[in-house]
Design an enzyme around this catalytic site. Structure first.
Site, PDB file in Angstrom:
ATOM      1  N   HIS A 122       0.810  -1.225   0.000  1.00 15.93           N
ATOM      2  CA  HIS A 122       0.000   0.000   0.000  1.00 15.93           C
ATOM      3  C   HIS A 122       0.840   1.270   0.000  1.00 15.93           C
ATOM      4  O   HIS A 122       0.339   2.332   0.349  1.00 15.93           O
ATOM      5  CB  HIS A 122      -0.946  -0.006   1.222  1.00 15.93           C
ATOM      6  CG  HIS A 122      -1.982  -1.091   1.137  1.00 15.93           C
ATOM      7  ND1 HIS A 122      -2.731  -1.494   2.222  1.00 15.93           N
ATOM      8  CD2 HIS A 122      -2.388  -1.867   0.106  1.00 15.93           C
ATOM      9  CE1 HIS A 122      -3.564  -2.456   1.854  1.00 15.93           C
ATOM     10  NE2 HIS A 122      -3.355  -2.724   0.583  1.00 15.93           N
ATOM     11  N   CYS A 157       2.585  22.570  -7.688  1.00 15.07           N
ATOM     12  CA  CYS A 157       3.594  22.871  -8.720  1.00 15.07           C
ATOM     13  C   CYS A 157       3.510  24.366  -9.053  1.00 15.07           C
ATOM     14  O   CYS A 157       2.427  24.901  -9.348  1.00 15.07           O
ATOM     15  CB  CYS A 157       3.316  22.056  -9.980  1.00 15.07           C
ATOM     16  SG  CYS A 157       4.431  22.489 -11.342  1.00 15.07           S
TER      17      CYS A 157
HETATM   18  N1  APR Z   1      -0.963  -7.173  17.683  1.00 17.83           N
HETATM   19  C1  APR Z   1      -1.572  -7.849  16.667  1.00 17.83           C
HETATM   20  N2  APR Z   1      -2.752  -7.463  16.115  1.00 17.83           N
HETATM   21  C2  APR Z   1      -3.334  -6.357  16.625  1.00 17.83           C
HETATM   22  C3  APR Z   1      -2.769  -5.611  17.682  1.00 17.83           C
HETATM   23  C4  APR Z   1      -1.540  -6.062  18.209  1.00 17.83           C
HETATM   24  N3  APR Z   1      -0.946  -5.422  19.223  1.00 17.83           N
HETATM   25  N4  APR Z   1      -3.621  -4.555  17.950  1.00 17.83           N
HETATM   26  C5  APR Z   1      -4.649  -4.648  17.078  1.00 17.83           C
HETATM   27  N5  APR Z   1      -4.483  -5.727  16.295  1.00 17.83           N
HETATM   28  C6  APR Z   1      -5.340  -6.203  15.203  1.00 17.83           C
HETATM   29  C7  APR Z   1      -6.801  -5.866  15.325  1.00 17.83           C
HETATM   30  O1  APR Z   1      -7.470  -6.878  16.088  1.00 17.83           O
HETATM   31  C8  APR Z   1      -7.235  -5.901  13.860  1.00 17.83           C
HETATM   32  O2  APR Z   1      -7.607  -7.216  13.477  1.00 17.83           O
HETATM   33  O3  APR Z   1      -4.927  -5.507  14.037  1.00 17.83           O
HETATM   34  C9  APR Z   1      -5.983  -5.487  13.111  1.00 17.83           C
HETATM   35  C10 APR Z   1      -6.060  -4.100  12.505  1.00 17.83           C
HETATM   36  O4  APR Z   1      -7.060  -4.128  11.525  1.00 17.83           O
HETATM   37  P1  APR Z   1      -7.291  -2.842  10.609  1.00 17.83           P
HETATM   38  O5  APR Z   1      -7.346  -1.637  11.468  1.00 17.83           O
HETATM   39  O6  APR Z   1      -8.430  -3.192   9.706  1.00 17.83           O
HETATM   40  O7  APR Z   1      -5.951  -2.710   9.756  1.00 17.83           O
HETATM   41  P2  APR Z   1      -5.527  -3.558   8.512  1.00 17.83           P
HETATM   42  O8  APR Z   1      -6.049  -4.952   8.593  1.00 17.83           O
HETATM   43  O9  APR Z   1      -4.069  -3.401   8.350  1.00 17.83           O
HETATM   44  O10 APR Z   1      -6.259  -2.782   7.315  1.00 17.83           O
HETATM   45  C11 APR Z   1      -5.934  -3.203   6.023  1.00 17.83           C
HETATM   46  O11 APR Z   1      -7.159  -1.386   5.099  1.00 17.83           O
HETATM   47  O12 APR Z   1      -7.786   0.653   5.522  1.00 17.83           O
HETATM   48  C12 APR Z   1      -6.987  -0.059   4.681  1.00 17.83           C
HETATM   49  O13 APR Z   1      -4.991   0.524   3.617  1.00 17.83           O
HETATM   50  C13 APR Z   1      -5.553   0.315   4.867  1.00 17.83           C
HETATM   51  O14 APR Z   1      -3.663  -1.161   4.993  1.00 17.83           O
HETATM   52  C14 APR Z   1      -4.940  -0.913   5.517  1.00 17.83           C
HETATM   53  C15 APR Z   1      -5.902  -2.015   5.119  1.00 17.83           C
END
Ligand code: APR
Length: 261
Positions: A122, A157
């Site tokens: 990303h 720009c």
């Molecule tokens: N260790 C492991 N997992 C964790 C922790 C931790 N300390 N804290 C939170 N989590 C988990 C949450 O339970 C959740 O499942 O991390 C996850 C975060 O989920 P999202 O906020 O949805 O993030 P992500 O899965 O990376 O989103 C994917 O979506 O919004 C777009 O581009 C953005 O890259 C992002 C993509």
């Protein structure tokens, strides 16, 4: 007596010729960087990240989106890699060529921890790009030169007014083709895929776990909460990235870890 789930997964990792690690925002949570689906706090609490992280959001209010990214950039720069990032980098250093990270994150914490084999799906929040392709540039170049950007929020720009935007993939935009192809290849080749800190809510990134499973890999989820990928995991280790990756990869003495699957 069956082995503890974490012991079992450690055994799989010790024997795996290739390990792929798909990371999401939870990987950086213990470094103090909010996950994407945590409620936005402070100034941003009244905005929807999906509205801000989109070309439409930027076009509608460039200054608001630019300032949101500026505050996120400051958070990334101030953050430090956590024990999970370091455990991945240490494993890669001890076993050259056996572990690759595929990250959805736009921070640079894997790289700052020392991971070299990192595929960014990303983009990079610390990089800039031009928002539009420049067709009117007086000097004949088809893009604006960074040197022509006038400071502002966002910078623009000086010659054609094109605006600068963060070098990340926004909702509705395609992922970098080369990165996605490389990630698909790793997902097909790995013997174990660790899926760390992702809700599994966003494709095509989340689809890489399905690709790995279909290709015969053992998929293991590391997350304190349930995720949309739980059903396809062979094991789900309930816990945080910093704690569990250290135990899985650095040979830390295992402790009781609840697991399902
Ligand atoms: N260790 C492991 N997992 C964790 C922790 C931790 N300390 N804290 C939170 N989590 C988990 C949450 O339970 C959740 O499942 O991390 C996850 C975060 O989920 P999202 O906020 O949805 O993030 P992500 O899965 O990376 O989103 C994917 O979506 O919004 C777009 O581009 C953005 O890259 C992002 C993509």
């Amino acid at each position: 007596m069956p082995p503890e789930p974490i012991d079992e997964v450690r055994g799989w990792l010790a024997e795996a010729p290739h390990v792929a690690v798909l990371t999401g925002a939870g990987m950086s949570a213990e470094s103090g960087i909010a996950t994407f689906r945590d409620a936005l706090t402070g100034l941003w609490a009244r905005f929807d990240p999906q509205q801000l992280a989109s070309p439409e959001g930027f076009a509608a209010d460039p200054a608001l989106v630019w300032d949101w990214y500026a505050s996120r950039r400051a958070g990334v720069i101030a953050a430090e890699p956590n024990a999970g990032h370091r455990a991945l980098a240490d494993f890669e250093r001890r076993h050259p060529g056996r572990l690759h990270v595929i990250t959805q994150n736009v921070d640079d914490l894997h790289q700052r921890a020392g991971s070299e084999k990192v595929i960014r799906l990303h983009g990079d929040i610390l990089e800039d790009r031009w928002f539009d392709a420049c067709h009117r540039h007086a000097r004949g170049a088809n893009v604006c030169d960074p040197g022509w950007a006038e400071p502002g929020s966002p910078p623009a720009c000086a010659e054609c007014g094109n605006r600068v935007r963060p070098g990340v993939v926004w909702f509705g935009e395609a992922l970098p083709v080369a990165a996605l192809e490389a990630a698909e290849q790793l997902a097909r080749r790995c013997a174990v895929m660790l899926v760390v800190g992702t809700s599994g809510a966003v494709h095509p990134a989340a689809g890489l776990a399905y690709t790995a499973r279909r290709a015969g890999a053992k998929v293991v989820i590391v997350n304190p909460q349930p995720s949309e990928l739980d059903a396809l995991a062979l094991r789900r280790l309930q816990g945080t990235a910093a704690t569990l990756l250290r135990r899985l990869l650095a040979g830390e003495p295992p402790g009781p870890v609840s697991a399902t699957g």
